[in-house]
Design a protein around this motif. Structure first.
Motif, PDB file in Angstrom:
ATOM      1  N   UNK A 101       0.448  -0.485   0.110  1.00 37.28           N
ATOM      2  CA  UNK A 101       0.512  -0.559   0.136  1.00 37.28           C
ATOM      3  C   UNK A 101       0.985   1.227   0.352  1.00 37.28           C
ATOM      4  N   UNK A 102       0.515   2.154  -1.082  1.00 32.95           N
ATOM      5  CA  UNK A 102       1.922   3.410  -1.128  1.00 32.95           C
ATOM      6  C   UNK A 102       1.200   4.775  -0.944  1.00 32.95           C
ATOM      7  N   UNK A 103       2.195   5.930  -1.219  1.00 34.38           N
ATOM      8  CA  UNK A 103       1.187   6.939  -1.557  1.00 34.38           C
ATOM      9  C   UNK A 103       1.636   7.501  -2.939  1.00 34.38           C
ATOM     10  N   UNK A 104       0.131   7.993  -3.050  1.00 32.08           N
ATOM     11  CA  UNK A 104       0.870   8.602  -4.372  1.00 32.08           C
ATOM     12  C   UNK A 104      -0.115  10.300  -3.563  1.00 32.08           C
ATOM     13  N   UNK A 105       1.015  11.511  -3.027  1.00 32.35           N
ATOM     14  CA  UNK A 105       0.077  12.930  -2.470  1.00 32.35           C
ATOM     15  C   UNK A 105      -0.209  13.967  -3.905  1.00 32.35           C
ATOM     16  N   UNK A 106       0.776  13.555  -5.347  1.00 33.50           N
ATOM     17  CA  UNK A 106       0.516  13.971  -5.868  1.00 33.50           C
ATOM     18  C   UNK A 106      -1.278  13.712  -6.642  1.00 33.50           C
TER      19      UNK A 106
END
Lengths: 351, 245, 176
Positions: B206-211
């Protein structure tokens, strides 16, 4: 080596592994399924890998991975399944990867039908997938050539680091004839520096991706590659063309019927000849040079539109009338073909 | 403090966004390879989407596969080089949308490869469109009113291949020290199983995708740990030891 | 050039007969081609193949004028008799083709009760082999002894050796 009787599809399969191919990933579709069936046990016998993939898409991408790892690789399909492989073929070209891909052609658009046909000339010779590319396309017309051209295909794929397509057809795939198979050749998966094998200290990292990402002069590189193929790899057979006034142009199964028609026409006094493109791309333009007596050409194909006729027009620089005789899914009857050639030639002479 | 970086990390200029989870995942893989002395042996396959940027971040020999096709490509690689560890490293859009057939069938064949799926709940490379993993009512550029669960379900891979005869199925998070450490253990276990010839291993990260989710990096990390890990439960779902293929 | 069509119902061993005869021709040093019925022709349970034997290169694998029609059912006669050359050879299966059927009078017709003969040797799947015996004895294409041996070799290679095949073949070869 002793001659054996083999079906065309099986001869291609056997010839592939004798050329050092040890990886095949395919999906069933008529009329190429004998290749899949044959290799499902035969590759196992020689220590190779056979995978029945869940789709043509998956199969062509397994092929890409195996090629990137340095193997000689093969897949096969027909018409509708071949369309699905086009995405992967485009990626193989982009990454400079060798592979051999067989299309045992059938007939028709959409599903079409499983009958004999040469329905795929355009998708095989004009790129077929997205982007700027060609592929070398070899068109065997006998079981012996099925064997010989498989060997050639793997060598050309390796020479140019490029996919090579075999344009077979249902008739040439199903026919059984005597064939002298080649001796076994070994292929070393570590033969190429570029193939992925594990990046040791001091190695340059191997990246199998679009070649242009790392090559500023890619447009020149690509053009030079295709120019090299066009100048070195045109192959054809000319039959009774020296004094011919009307020349049939045909490949694969229609070239065999056309050859018989040429003999029948000659017996009737019509000076007919045959040019058989053996490479569909590069198209054998050289075969059309220096013909002294010719007045007209007719492209003979087992499809509706006569997909090759435009290439004949280009090869002759539109200096001669080029007719087209397409029979859809019927193999042309040589006697009827002679009548068509006569009628076409008669009409052109009256103009 | 003694900072040490695996040799396989290149420090080339990165194309990943600030706060993206890929950087963490790549580092974890590189560390595991170093600890297992596999750095010179690993063969990697990435997708054309965000994961493609990894090809320049690490020094592993790498194939960039077509969108959604890293798994069959890795299967082809593994057949030719069975003695090398082989991984497919890519995102959820490729693995569970366009490449779902390939994911399920590789599991069905129990192909002996490691698959790492970086799940950020959207299509990242193309600008944050809705994916199979987008959470119910999550807003994206193609679900501007929120993802309506009556129209589009949310896919949990463990419910799809969780009953299949594969070697390993796990989910970790790239958020918080504990989560990241647990993810690393999962990655390591997957490679150990491949070396033991046990078969198909899939680890979802499970991962970040702030953009694309429009969050500040710290808020993004919290979102992974709460909203995403709340819906997609981390843990080991299949762990078949030593059965062989 | 000899053009032969083998035709019958699916399951009568038609395609296999054609393959054996083509292989036998190849071993005699002839150019051969075997081409099976294909596509829509296959529907309806009929099977046929064209076998060509020639001293020269074989261009088209399709039959233009048929020298020999090796038929095992009546629809095959309906379909191919008209394309036989004058003087051509027509082998028919009199076990199932009605005795009163009229044939062209410019072709040589040999009626063979293949099913009865095969049954008499307790080898019901050997009907096509009976017909191959008759073909060998009447076509001048093959030496009967040599062809009998090749048939045995063909089935041995497939692990289907059956001594009753040779008996069926002999009985067929006695019919003229």
């Amino acid at each position: 080596m002793e001659k054996v009787l083999m079906k065309g599809n099986e001869a291609m399969a056997e010839a592939a592994l004798r050329s050092g191919c040890r990886f095949y990933s395919g999906y069933p579709i008529t009329p190429q399924t004998e290749i899949l069936e044959y290799l499902s046990w035969r590759l196992d016998e020689v220590g190779g890998t056979f995978v029945q993939a869940e789709s043509e898409l998956s199969g062509i991408n397994m092929l890409l991975g195996a090629s990137a790892a340095g193997a000689r690789v093969l897949t096969s399909s027909s018409g509708p399944g071949f369309s699905l492989k086009q995405e992967g073929i485009s990626y193989l070209v982009a990454a400079d990867l060798p592979a051999v891909i067989i299309d045992v052609m059938r007939i028709g658009t959409g599903l079409g039908d499983i009958m004999q046909g040469q329905g795929d000339y355009l998708q095989l010779t004009k790129g077929g997938g997205h982007g700027d590319y060609h592929t070398i396309v070899l068109a065997p017309n006998s079981v012996q050539e099925n064997s010989d051209m498989m060997d050639l295909a793997f060598d050309l794929a390796e020479k140019y680091r490029h996919p090579v397509l075999i344009a077979s057809d249902a008739a040439i795939g199903q026919i059984a004839e005597a064939v002298e198979l080649k001796e076994f050749r070994e292929h070393d998966r570590d033969k190429y520096e570029w193939s992925i094998k594990g990046c040791k200290k001091g190695d340059e990292q191997r990246k199998i991706q679009n070649t242009y990402y790392t090559m500023p002069s890619y447009p020149e590189y690509l053009k030079a590659k295709y120019a090299g193929m066009e100048s070195n790899e045109q192959r054809w057979e000319s039959y009774r063309v020296e004094d011919a006034e009307v020349i049939a142009v045909a490949y694969g199964i229609s070239s065999r019927v056309s050859k018989e028609a040429v003999d029948i026409a000659r017996e009737k006094g019509l000076k007919a000849g045959l040019i058989r493109p053996v490479t569909l791309w590069p198209f054998p333009v050289k075969a059309f040079a220096g013909l002294k007596s010719v007045k007209a050409f007719i492209s003979v194909e087992v499809n509706i539109l006569g997909q090759m006729a435009d290439d004949v027009r280009l090869a002759t620089q539109c200096k001669y009338p080029v007719g087209s005789y397409g029979t859809f899914y019927d193999i042309p009857d040589p006697d009827v073909l002679v009548e068509k050639i006569e009628a076409f030639y008669e009409k052109e002479r009256e103009k | 403090m003694n900072l040490k970086v695996p040799e396989s990390i290149t420090f080339a200029k990165t194309g990943f966004c600030p706060g993206c989870g890929h950087g963490i995942a790549i580092r974890l893989i590189a560390e595991v390879m170093e600890e297992m002395a596999l750095t010179e042996k690993l063969l990697a396959v990435v997708d054309v989407a965000c994961s493609s940027l990894a090809i320049d971040m690490w020094r592993f020999d790498t194939v960039m596969a077509a969108h959604g096709r890293p798994i069959p490509t890795a299967v082809g690689v593994k057949h030719i080089r069975p003695e090398n560890p082989v991984m497919a490293y890519f995102g959820d859009g490729a693995a569970y949308n366009i490449g779902m057939a390939e994911t399920v069938h590789a599991a069905l064949r129990n192909d002996n490869i490691c698959v790492f799926v970086v799940n950020n709940s959207v299509f990242g490379m193309t600008g944050g469109q809705m994916a199979a993993t987008t959470l119910p009512w999550q807003k994206t550029v193609t679900s501007p009113y929120g993802k309506d669960p009556k129209k589009y379900g949310t896919l949990d891979i463990t419910k799809v291949i969780g009953q299949m005869d594969i070697a390993y199925l796990a989910r970790g998070e790239l958020s918080g020290a504990a989560g990241i450490e647990q993810s690393k253990k999962m990655i390591k276990k997957a490679f150990e199983k491949q070396l033991a010839n046990e078969g198909f291993c899939l680890v979802e990260l499970l991962s970040e995708c702030p953009t694309n989710l429009g969050m500040a990096p710290v808020d993004m990390m919290k979102h992974v740990h709460t909203a995403m890990a709340g819906y997609f439960k981390p843990g080991e779902f299949i762990d078949k030891g030593g059965s062989g293929r | 050039m000899i053009e032969m069509v083998c035709a019958g119902f699916g399951g009568q061993g038609i395609l296999t007969s054609g393959l054996i005869l083509a292989e036998a021709g190849m071993k005699l040093g002839k150019n051969v081609s075997w081409y099976p019925s294909y596509g829509s022709e296959m529907r309806g349970g009929t099977a046929n193949c064209t076998v060509k034997f020639s001293e020269r290169e074989i261009a088209s694998p399709y039959a233009r004028q048929i020298d020999i029609l090796f038929s095992l059912n009546e629809p095959s006669i309906d379909k191919f008799e008209a394309r036989l050359k004058p003087g051509g050879l027509l082998l028919t299966n009199s076990s199932i083709v009605p005795a009163g059927r009229k044939y062209r009078d410019d072709v040589r017709v040999i009626k063979v009760p293949v099913a009865e003969i095969a049954a008499s040797y307790d080898n019901p799947r050997g009907a096509n082999i009976v017909m191959m015996g008759t073909l060998a004895a009447n076509s001048g294409l093959f030496d009967a002894d040599a062809l009998a041996r090749m048939i045995d070799e063909y089935f041995s290679k497939k692990g289907k050796q059956n001594p009753k095949n040779a008996l069926c073949f002999r009985a067929g070869a006695d019919i003229h």
